[in-house]
Design an enzyme around this catalytic site. Structure first.
Site, PDB file in Angstrom:
ATOM      1  N   LYS A  38       0.963  16.989 -50.042  1.00 46.07           N
ATOM      2  CA  LYS A  38       0.670  15.577 -50.301  1.00 46.07           C
ATOM      3  C   LYS A  38       0.420  14.843 -48.983  1.00 46.07           C
ATOM      4  O   LYS A  38       0.708  15.358 -47.901  1.00 46.07           O
ATOM      5  CB  LYS A  38       1.823  14.932 -51.062  1.00 46.07           C
ATOM      6  CG  LYS A  38       3.139  14.898 -50.299  1.00 46.07           C
ATOM      7  CD  LYS A  38       4.260  14.311 -51.151  1.00 46.07           C
ATOM      8  CE  LYS A  38       5.572  14.297 -50.372  1.00 46.07           C
ATOM      9  NZ  LYS A  38       6.676  13.725 -51.148  1.00 46.07           N
ATOM     10  N   TYR A 264      -1.331  -8.365 -25.916  1.00 42.43           N
ATOM     11  CA  TYR A 264      -1.187  -9.535 -26.778  1.00 42.43           C
ATOM     12  C   TYR A 264       0.174 -10.195 -26.613  1.00 42.43           C
ATOM     13  O   TYR A 264       1.192  -9.531 -26.444  1.00 42.43           O
ATOM     14  CB  TYR A 264      -1.376  -9.141 -28.239  1.00 42.43           C
ATOM     15  CG  TYR A 264      -2.813  -8.847 -28.623  1.00 42.43           C
ATOM     16  CD1 TYR A 264      -3.815  -9.784 -28.409  1.00 42.43           C
ATOM     17  CD2 TYR A 264      -3.154  -7.633 -29.214  1.00 42.43           C
ATOM     18  CE1 TYR A 264      -5.134  -9.526 -28.761  1.00 42.43           C
ATOM     19  CE2 TYR A 264      -4.459  -7.351 -29.586  1.00 42.43           C
ATOM     20  CZ  TYR A 264      -5.454  -8.306 -29.352  1.00 42.43           C
ATOM     21  OH  TYR A 264      -6.749  -8.040 -29.706  1.00 42.43           O
TER      22      TYR A 264
END
Length: 368
Positions: A38, A264
């Site tokens: 998965k 940032y």
């Protein structure tokens, strides 16, 4: 090995072979092996991994959702595939592609019987999931009589297996709880078998269960993280080889003056003259913001370079003040030596998360 020239996830299929063989060596010869593929095979490539394991002789695959199983079938995978969390809206697609559902509630059981009957199926294989303590999905032990009543009322489906999931098999401090789960599962299986009149397969163990609880291997085991190189303990990690290596390059080097800031929100401020390297990988690629501000790190020339400032969408900046390096040099985010589990621990998470977070935009390269 050719030099890394862009952000790349290398997938070592030889390591996958080793891990599969090691985990198989823990089993009796008649115990089936289910490989969990998965989430793009834990962030790698589900098709390539499944094809490789199918060639090695794996008995079953498991995915989380029907769409993941559909991808494998479209790629030519013939091995049985268990869908661990199917949604009723996808039952027709599931049947059309010979996928096998986990049935965990009466609503799901009723709807799947209805769809299978409508599709004129007979003895379609289903897998009955019981909740023995994880409290996530699954029937209760008290549900057995009603389950059997519904199964006996239809010819459309047949129980291929009965299974459950261990909650803390990697934590030996929780051994008493795990043994209680195993005991509960044995009782449920015995009761259901007596009521149903035949013996479905039993399976309960994940990777850590395979390692720590051989008495609970039953008819099949389900291995996920172990296949990809992590045994949930330092000792077992030594017996496994990480399949995935995440690498990048230095795009640019900056010389930063005292009190200049990086990134940032000016999250990093230089205390003195420093040197930084900008690397083309960010939170859109799977390196989440929690690794910023010196929580996470990479390796350049074999030396640790902490991530400074906030992680950007497409870039990180690292401190290379004490590392002799140049633009274009290779950067190791994790590999077989600098393991993903170590990086994950630096941000108080686990290897599963960082592996499965690697974006599909990151180039995949297969090594044999």
């Amino acid at each position: 090995m050719p030099k890394t020239t862009e952000t790349t996830l290398e997938i070592n299929l030889s390591a996958l072979t080793h891990n599969y063989s090691y985990l198989k060596s823990k089993l009796e010869s008649n115990t089936n092996f289910l490989a969990v593929v998965k989430a793009f095979a834990y962030g790698s490539d589900s098709v390539a991994v499944a094809k490789h394991l199918e060639a090695l002789g794996v008995d079953y695959f498991a995915v989380a959702y029907t769409s993941e199983g559909f991808v494998l079938r479209e790629a030519g995978i013939k091995t049985p595939i268990l869908v661990l969390h199917p949604q009723p809206t996808n039952f027709k697609t599931l049947i059309d592609h010979c996928l096998e559902p986990s049935i965990y509630s009466f609503k799901v059981l009723d709807e799947f019987i209805s769809t299978a009957s409508h599709c004129k199926q007979q003895d379609y294989p289903i897998h009955l999931k019981f909740n023995t303590g994880l409290n996530r999905l699954g029937f209760r032990a008290s549900d057995c009589n009603n389950i059997v009543e519904k199964l006996k009322a239809t010819a459309a489906v047949k129980a291929k297996s009965i299974f459950s999931h261990l909650a803390a098999s990697e934590d030996l401090n929780e051994k008493e709880f795990t043994l209680h789960q195993i005991s509960t599962f044995r009782a449920v299986a015995k009761n259901l078998e007596s009521l149903i009149g035949y013996k479905p397969w039993l399976h309960m163990c994940n990777t850590s269960g395979v390692i720590h609880y051989p008495e609970a291997h039953f008819d099949m085991v389900r291995c996920g993280i172990g296949l990809y190189g992590f045994g949930n303990s330092a000792n077992e990690d030594q017996n496994l080889n990480p399949v995935a290596s995440l690498k990048s390059v230095i795009s640019q080097i900056h010389k930063i003056k005292p009190n200049e800031t990086v990134g940032y929100n000016r999250a990093f401020m230089a205390e003195g003259h420093q040197k930084t390297a900008t690397i083309p990988i960010g939170h859109a690629d799977g390196i989440s913001r929690q690794y910023g501000n010196k929580q996470g790190f990479v390796f350049i020339k074999g030396l640790k370079a902490p991530i400074i400032g906030n992680v950007c969408m497409d870039m990180i900046m690292v401190d290379v003040t004490n590392i002799e390096c140049s633009e274009g040099d290779e950067v190791i985010i994790f590999d077989g030596i600098h393991k993903a589990s170590t990086l994950a621990e630096s941000a108080n998470t686990i290897s599963y998360e960082i592996l499965t977070a690697i974006s599909q935009r990151v180039k995949r390269k297969f090594l044999k």
